[in-house]
Design an enzyme around this catalytic site. Structure first.
Site, PDB file in Angstrom:
ATOM      1  N   LYS A  22       0.838  -1.215   0.000  1.00  0.00           N
ATOM      2  CA  LYS A  22       0.000   0.000   0.000  1.00  0.00           C
ATOM      3  C   LYS A  22       0.865   1.254   0.000  1.00  0.00           C
ATOM      4  O   LYS A  22       0.633   2.177  -0.782  1.00  0.00           O
ATOM      5  CB  LYS A  22      -0.913  -0.008   1.230  1.00  0.00           C
ATOM      6  CG  LYS A  22      -1.636   1.300   1.468  1.00  0.00           C
ATOM      7  CD  LYS A  22      -2.505   1.269   2.692  1.00  0.00           C
ATOM      8  CE  LYS A  22      -1.828   1.655   3.979  1.00  0.00           C
ATOM      9  NZ  LYS A  22      -1.498   3.085   4.107  1.00  0.00           N
ATOM     10  N   ASN A  23       1.858   1.282   0.879  1.00  0.00           N
ATOM     11  CA  ASN A  23       2.632   2.515   1.043  1.00  0.00           C
ATOM     12  C   ASN A  23       3.623   2.764  -0.087  1.00  0.00           C
ATOM     13  O   ASN A  23       4.250   3.828  -0.133  1.00  0.00           O
ATOM     14  CB  ASN A  23       3.363   2.526   2.390  1.00  0.00           C
ATOM     15  CG  ASN A  23       2.410   2.780   3.540  1.00  0.00           C
ATOM     16  OD1 ASN A  23       1.228   3.040   3.314  1.00  0.00           O
ATOM     17  ND2 ASN A  23       2.907   2.691   4.760  1.00  0.00           N
ATOM     18  N   CYS A 117      -5.550  12.547  13.345  1.00  0.00           N
ATOM     19  CA  CYS A 117      -5.990  11.161  13.197  1.00  0.00           C
ATOM     20  C   CYS A 117      -5.727  10.426  14.495  1.00  0.00           C
ATOM     21  O   CYS A 117      -5.081  10.957  15.397  1.00  0.00           O
ATOM     22  CB  CYS A 117      -5.317  10.485  12.014  1.00  0.00           C
ATOM     23  SG  CYS A 117      -3.645  10.024  12.326  1.00  0.00           S
ATOM     24  N   ARG A 122       0.129  14.300  13.533  1.00  0.00           N
ATOM     25  CA  ARG A 122       0.629  14.101  12.168  1.00  0.00           C
ATOM     26  C   ARG A 122       0.623  15.370  11.308  1.00  0.00           C
ATOM     27  O   ARG A 122      -0.129  15.478  10.337  1.00  0.00           O
ATOM     28  CB  ARG A 122      -0.121  12.966  11.484  1.00  0.00           C
ATOM     29  CG  ARG A 122       0.058  11.664  12.207  1.00  0.00           C
ATOM     30  CD  ARG A 122      -0.567  10.507  11.492  1.00  0.00           C
ATOM     31  NE  ARG A 122       0.268   9.943  10.450  1.00  0.00           N
ATOM     32  CZ  ARG A 122      -0.039   8.844   9.789  1.00  0.00           C
ATOM     33  NH1 ARG A 122      -1.138   8.205  10.063  1.00  0.00           N
ATOM     34  NH2 ARG A 122       0.757   8.384   8.850  1.00  0.00           N
ATOM     35  N   ASP A 306       4.564   0.578  11.997  1.00  0.00           N
ATOM     36  CA  ASP A 306       3.377  -0.069  11.428  1.00  0.00           C
ATOM     37  C   ASP A 306       3.257  -1.547  11.807  1.00  0.00           C
ATOM     38  O   ASP A 306       2.266  -2.192  11.462  1.00  0.00           O
ATOM     39  CB  ASP A 306       3.381   0.076   9.888  1.00  0.00           C
ATOM     40  CG  ASP A 306       3.003   1.484   9.457  1.00  0.00           C
ATOM     41  OD1 ASP A 306       2.593   2.288  10.317  1.00  0.00           O
ATOM     42  OD2 ASP A 306       3.115   1.783   8.249  1.00  0.00           O
ATOM     43  N   ARG A 398      -8.747  -0.528   4.727  1.00  0.00           N
ATOM     44  CA  ARG A 398      -7.901   0.483   4.081  1.00  0.00           C
ATOM     45  C   ARG A 398      -6.555  -0.118   3.687  1.00  0.00           C
ATOM     46  O   ARG A 398      -5.922   0.368   2.748  1.00  0.00           O
ATOM     47  CB  ARG A 398      -7.644   1.653   5.041  1.00  0.00           C
ATOM     48  CG  ARG A 398      -8.804   2.607   5.195  1.00  0.00           C
ATOM     49  CD  ARG A 398      -8.358   3.834   5.961  1.00  0.00           C
ATOM     50  NE  ARG A 398      -7.012   4.172   5.582  1.00  0.00           N
ATOM     51  CZ  ARG A 398      -6.023   4.493   6.421  1.00  0.00           C
ATOM     52  NH1 ARG A 398      -6.239   4.549   7.711  1.00  0.00           N
ATOM     53  NH2 ARG A 398      -4.820   4.776   5.977  1.00  0.00           N
TER      54      ARG A 398
HETATM   55  C1  UD1 Z   1       4.226   7.005   6.582  1.00  0.00           C
HETATM   56  C2  UD1 Z   1       3.419   5.774   6.325  1.00  0.00           C
HETATM   57  C3  UD1 Z   1       2.842   5.239   7.637  1.00  0.00           C
HETATM   58  C4  UD1 Z   1       3.973   5.003   8.636  1.00  0.00           C
HETATM   59  C5  UD1 Z   1       4.844   6.250   8.766  1.00  0.00           C
HETATM   60  C6  UD1 Z   1       6.075   6.008   9.626  1.00  0.00           C
HETATM   61  C7  UD1 Z   1       2.564   6.092   4.104  1.00  0.00           C
HETATM   62  C8  UD1 Z   1       1.399   6.385   3.227  1.00  0.00           C
HETATM   63  N1  UD1 Z   1       2.341   6.120   5.407  1.00  0.00           N
HETATM   64  O1  UD1 Z   1       3.373   7.996   7.145  1.00  0.00           O
HETATM   65  O2  UD1 Z   1       2.177   4.012   7.359  1.00  0.00           O
HETATM   66  O3  UD1 Z   1       3.406   4.702   9.899  1.00  0.00           O
HETATM   67  O4  UD1 Z   1       5.289   6.689   7.482  1.00  0.00           O
HETATM   68  O5  UD1 Z   1       6.837   4.986   9.112  1.00  0.00           O
HETATM   69  O6  UD1 Z   1       3.647   5.821   3.619  1.00  0.00           O
HETATM   70  N2  UD1 Z   1       6.177  14.766  10.979  1.00  0.00           N
HETATM   71  C9  UD1 Z   1       6.242  16.112  11.282  1.00  0.00           C
HETATM   72  N3  UD1 Z   1       6.057  17.016  10.262  1.00  0.00           N
HETATM   73  C10 UD1 Z   1       5.818  16.635   8.972  1.00  0.00           C
HETATM   74  C11 UD1 Z   1       5.740  15.254   8.674  1.00  0.00           C
HETATM   75  C12 UD1 Z   1       5.933  14.342   9.699  1.00  0.00           C
HETATM   76  O7  UD1 Z   1       6.460  16.487  12.426  1.00  0.00           O
HETATM   77  O8  UD1 Z   1       5.652  17.505   8.104  1.00  0.00           O
HETATM   78  C13 UD1 Z   1       6.370  13.752  12.054  1.00  0.00           C
HETATM   79  C14 UD1 Z   1       5.131  12.886  12.298  1.00  0.00           C
HETATM   80  O9  UD1 Z   1       4.214  13.506  13.164  1.00  0.00           O
HETATM   81  C15 UD1 Z   1       5.749  11.636  12.901  1.00  0.00           C
HETATM   82  C16 UD1 Z   1       7.095  11.527  12.157  1.00  0.00           C
HETATM   83  O10 UD1 Z   1       7.351  12.829  11.636  1.00  0.00           O
HETATM   84  O11 UD1 Z   1       5.990  11.811  14.257  1.00  0.00           O
HETATM   85  C17 UD1 Z   1       7.112  10.522  11.035  1.00  0.00           C
HETATM   86  O12 UD1 Z   1       5.985  10.729  10.202  1.00  0.00           O
HETATM   87  P1  UD1 Z   1       6.030  10.416   8.643  1.00  0.00           P
HETATM   88  O13 UD1 Z   1       7.213   9.596   8.304  1.00  0.00           O
HETATM   89  O14 UD1 Z   1       5.836  11.700   7.897  1.00  0.00           O
HETATM   90  O15 UD1 Z   1       4.720   9.537   8.470  1.00  0.00           O
HETATM   91  P2  UD1 Z   1       3.818   9.514   7.187  1.00  0.00           P
HETATM   92  O16 UD1 Z   1       4.653   9.809   6.004  1.00  0.00           O
HETATM   93  O17 UD1 Z   1       2.572  10.302   7.416  1.00  0.00           O
END
Ligand code: UD1
Length: 422
Positions: A22-23, A117, A122, A306, A398
């Site tokens: 999925k990711n 969420c 996030r 995950d 999902r």
């Molecule tokens: C992706 C994955 C999700 C997985 C996560 C961590 C997808 C579609 N989803 O989510 O399944 O659990 O990686 O491996 O690939 N953060 C900030 N600012 C930002 C972005 C992130 O502070 O602009 C923080 C988040 O709150 C979190 C950390 O960074 O604490 C990691 O998040 P991130 O790697 O961005 O997760 P996703 O990309 O949303």
């Protein structure tokens, strides 16, 4: 509404085929915005998130047709369609992946801000500040991120924190930017590499994907291609955690073994025996006796967040005490309250859950809070002494393709039924 009814105690035996990741599929589909033409994306997992992404692409002028696990897409090149509406974004946070490619290709994007969420706040601040550094003017108005820039400019971006979709968003945007973009502290997850591989096939110049420093030299245009999505390491890990807990012997096909070292090591320590046949096939055997193992989640190649809920489920009846520390998301222990309703002995302090294995574990009415927590609840149901009813399984749909069918093929007593619950 539907729910899953699970009777525990059956061991798992047989063969299971892992679906596409999925990711990896979500950013790969987002990448089709970057060039007009026809795409054939195979090994697509049949999931609600993929349906949502296809609908989003449709609103952006990309039509699609699904044939088995192959998604045929046609990008008609309508540069006026730039809006990603809230109605769809609210069901899938990964919609933010569209921001970078729309802006890079069309010069303007309006993407609804994802809300909060269940697993934490996030934010998407790192996506926004990186695009601003590349020259975009970004405002947030009426709940939408409005980004404008005729031509993005390459620059050095030092991500403050490792972000998977943040890295993917900027990687896509940088392929069509002017000059060189350097991403420091980039995510090294295999799904980022899979995205980079389709972009390279489309004509992008990218070096270092899979390492914390990715260098992208912008090109004037890209071309449409055919591509096969990598298999899902989290789905694979979920089946392996399940058999560790229940006992049994399963043969797993289409497994992305080389990207699963941390998961495989932890499960082996817990007592799972692994016999690796080739790059994508392994047999996993478990006596059902589980040893307690401490894990902490971290970015790749560490233990993935995950897989945290599913691994904790395997620890619920372990011999001894294990600790599970969650270092990526601040609120990712929602499953703990449900495990406790089934008789688990868990104490959460800050980022760490201490799990004391128990001998008896009963079924209960339990509720899924997020995608991976739902898979954890199913594993808990598989080792309980009596029936469990798991509601809110739309979370599960999902991210897992025909999960209960794959499990019942392995001998689990699990069925999907209609439910009055919300
Ligand atoms: C992706 C994955 C999700 C997985 C996560 C961590 C997808 C579609 N989803 O989510 O399944 O659990 O990686 O491996 O690939 N953060 C900030 N600012 C930002 C972005 C992130 O502070 O602009 C923080 C988040 O709150 C979190 C950390 O960074 O604490 C990691 O998040 P991130 O790697 O961005 O997760 P996703 O990309 O949303």
């Amino acid at each position: 509404m539907e729910k899953l009814v699970v009777f525990g105690k059956n061991r798992l035996y047989g063969d299971v085929y892992i679906s596409g990741a999925k990711n990896a599929a979500l950013p790969i589909l987002a990448a089709t915005i970057l060039s007009e033409g026809s795409y054939q994306i195979s090994n697509i997992p049949l999931l609600n998130d993929i349906k949502t992404m296809s609908k989003l692409l449709f609103t952006l002028g990309i039509t699609h047709r699904l044939e088995g696990n192959v998604l045929h897409l046609t990008n008609n090149g309508d540069d006026k369609l730039i809006e990603v509406p809230y109605d769809l974004v609210k069901t899938m946070r990964a919609s933010i992946l569209l921001l970078g490619p729309i802006l890079a290709k069309k010069g303007e994007a309006r993407v609804s801000l994802p809300g909060g969420c269940a697993i934490g706040e996030r934010p998407v601040d790192l996506h926004i500040s990186a695009l601003e550094k590349m020259g975009a003017t970004i405002t947030v108005e009426d709940g939408y991120i409005h980004a404008v820039c005729k031509k993005l400019k390459g620059c050095v971006i030092d991500f403050e924190k490792v972000t998977v979709t943040g890295t993917e968003n900027i990687l896509m945007a940088a392929t069509l930017a002017e000059g060189r973009t350097v991403l420091n502290n980039a995510a090294t997850e295999p799904e980022v590499e899979d995205l980079a591989n389709i972009l390279i096939k489309m004509g992008a110049t990218i070096d270092g994907a899979g390492t914390p420093c990715i260098i992208i030299d912008g090109v004037a245009s890209l071309k449409s291609v055919d591509y096969e999505v990598m298999p899902d390491r989290i789905e694979c890990g979920t089946f392996l955690a399940a058999v560790t807990a229940t006992g049994g012997k399963i043969k797993v096909h289409n497994a992305p073994i080389s990207s699963m070292t941390a998961i495989l090591n932890a499960l082996e320590e817990a007592g799972l025996e692994l016999d690796i046949e080739d790059d994508n096939t392994l047999t996993a055997t478990s006596s059902g006796y589980v040893k307690s193992v401490d894990i902490e989640t971290s970015v790749y190649p560490g233990f993935p967040t995950d897989m945290q809920a599913q691994f904790m489920a395997a620890m619920l009846k372990a011999d001894g005490v294990s600790t599970v520390s969650e270092n990526i998301f601040e609120n990712r222990f929602m499953h703990v309250a449900e495990y406790k309703r089934m008789g688990a002995d868990i104490n959460v302090e800050g980022d760490t859950a201490t799990v004391k294995g128990v001998k008896h574990f009963t079924g209960a009415q339990i509720m899924a809070s997020d995608l991976r927590a739902s898979a954890g609840l199913v594993i808990a149901g598989l080792i309980a002494d009596s029936e469990s009813d798991i509601s809110r399984i739309y979370h599960l749909d999902r991210g897992y393709e025909t999960f209960e069918k794959k499990l019942s093929n392995l001998g689990a007593d699990i069925k999907r039924v209609k439910s009055e619950d919300q």
